[in-house]
Enzyme design. Structure first.
Site, PDB file in Angstrom:
ATOM      1  NE  ARG A  96      -3.949  -1.995  -0.026  1.00  0.00           N
ATOM      2  CZ  ARG A  96      -4.854  -2.112  -0.994  1.00  0.00           C
ATOM      3  NH1 ARG A  96      -4.786  -1.309  -2.057  1.00  0.00           N
ATOM      4  NH2 ARG A  96      -5.804  -3.033  -0.923  1.00  0.00           N
TER       5      ARG A  96
ATOM      6  CD  GLU B 145      -7.787  -8.606  -4.315  1.00  0.00           C
ATOM      7  OE1 GLU B 145      -7.684  -7.450  -4.735  1.00  0.00           O
ATOM      8  OE2 GLU B 145      -7.937  -8.882  -3.099  1.00  0.00           O
TER       9      GLU B 145
ATOM     10  CD  GLU C 299     -12.162  -7.339  -6.289  1.00  0.00           C
ATOM     11  OE1 GLU C 299     -10.961  -7.671  -6.163  1.00  0.00           O
ATOM     12  OE2 GLU C 299     -12.547  -6.536  -7.157  1.00  0.00           O
TER      13      GLU C 299
ATOM     14  CD  GLU D 189      -4.896  -6.852  -8.433  1.00  0.00           C
ATOM     15  OE1 GLU D 189      -6.015  -6.537  -7.995  1.00  0.00           O
ATOM     16  OE2 GLU D 189      -4.678  -7.135  -9.631  1.00  0.00           O
TER      17      GLU D 189
ATOM     18  CB  ALA E 199     -11.049  -5.841  -0.210  1.00  0.00           C
TER      19      ALA E 199
END
Length: 219
Positions: free
Chosen positions: A84, A117, A113, A166, A96
């Site tokens: 992040r 993910e 998601e 990702e 998410a």
């Protein structure tokens, strides 16, 4: 309810204040758009306050998000780790994503998601918690779902191409009680993950019997 408050509050059956967030909209004298981005906008509203004062309030307009707390048959939580940039941290989170498909039911967004993910699908879904991520600075709404009855999606059936943050995200299965401990010890900081973990642990006491259905309306 429109206008500004007169000092009264909703009353519960016992005469105390009703502990439930309620819609309210105070008068906006002026609204100015400061920034328009790919996902978010930044707005300054001049709001009429009690005693007829006005004050400026800056906030981020956000499309909203969903998250999936996937819990397996051994009561382990699926966590992913993602970079992040605003925090300069690798953070452990729940799968998410943004509500970026118009008209798509929120549970379907969460299922997508989870598949993209983490590579899992779930047989049953429940509404676990509804969050306002930071109500003093954004209108973002986050619905956290509980996903049970998990199965791994075969690699050949999952054609999602990971990009940017990702790429290479690790997945860990963490016992729910251990995840609670890590949240309380300040080892997990993502607010949606912390709220979802604690909510799941609290709901487990009643065998998840008190959870709302996946299509429960948002307030």
């Amino acid at each position: 309810m429109n206008g500004h408050p007169n000092g009264s509050s909703p009353q519960g059956a016992a005469g105390g204040r009703l502990i439930a967030d309620t819609p309210e909209s105070w008068d906006v004298v002026e609204s100015r758009h400061r920034f328009k981005g790919h996902i978010i906008d930044v707005v300054t509203d001049t709001v009429r306050m009690p005693r007829d004062e006005v004050a400026e309030r800056d906030y981020v307009v956000h499309p909203g998000a969903v998250a999936a707390l996937a819990l397996d048959e051994h009561d382990r939580v699926l966590l992913i780790r993602q970079y992040r940039h605003p925090t300069r941290h690798l953070m452990w989170e729940l799968p998410a994503g943004i509500r970026d498909v118009a008209g798509e039911p929120l549970v379907e967004t969460a299922a997508r998601e989870l598949a993209e993910e983490a590579g899992y699908r779930a047989e049953t879904w429940y509404t676990l918690a509804d969050l306002r991520s930071s109500p003093g600075m954004t209108d973002e709404r986050v619905r956290v779902f509980l996903a049970r009855g998990l199965t791994k999606i075969p690699d050949e059936e999952n054609d999602f191409v990971q990009r940017h943050e990702e790429i290479g995200m690790p997945i860990e299965w963490v016992p729910l009680a251990d995840a609670v401990e890590k949240a309380l010890m300040g080892m997990i900081h993502n607010s949606t993950a912390v709220a979802g973990i604690l909510a799941a642990y609290a709901a487990s006491v009643e065998g998840f019997a008190l959870l709302r259905p996946a299509d429960a309306p948002e307030a």
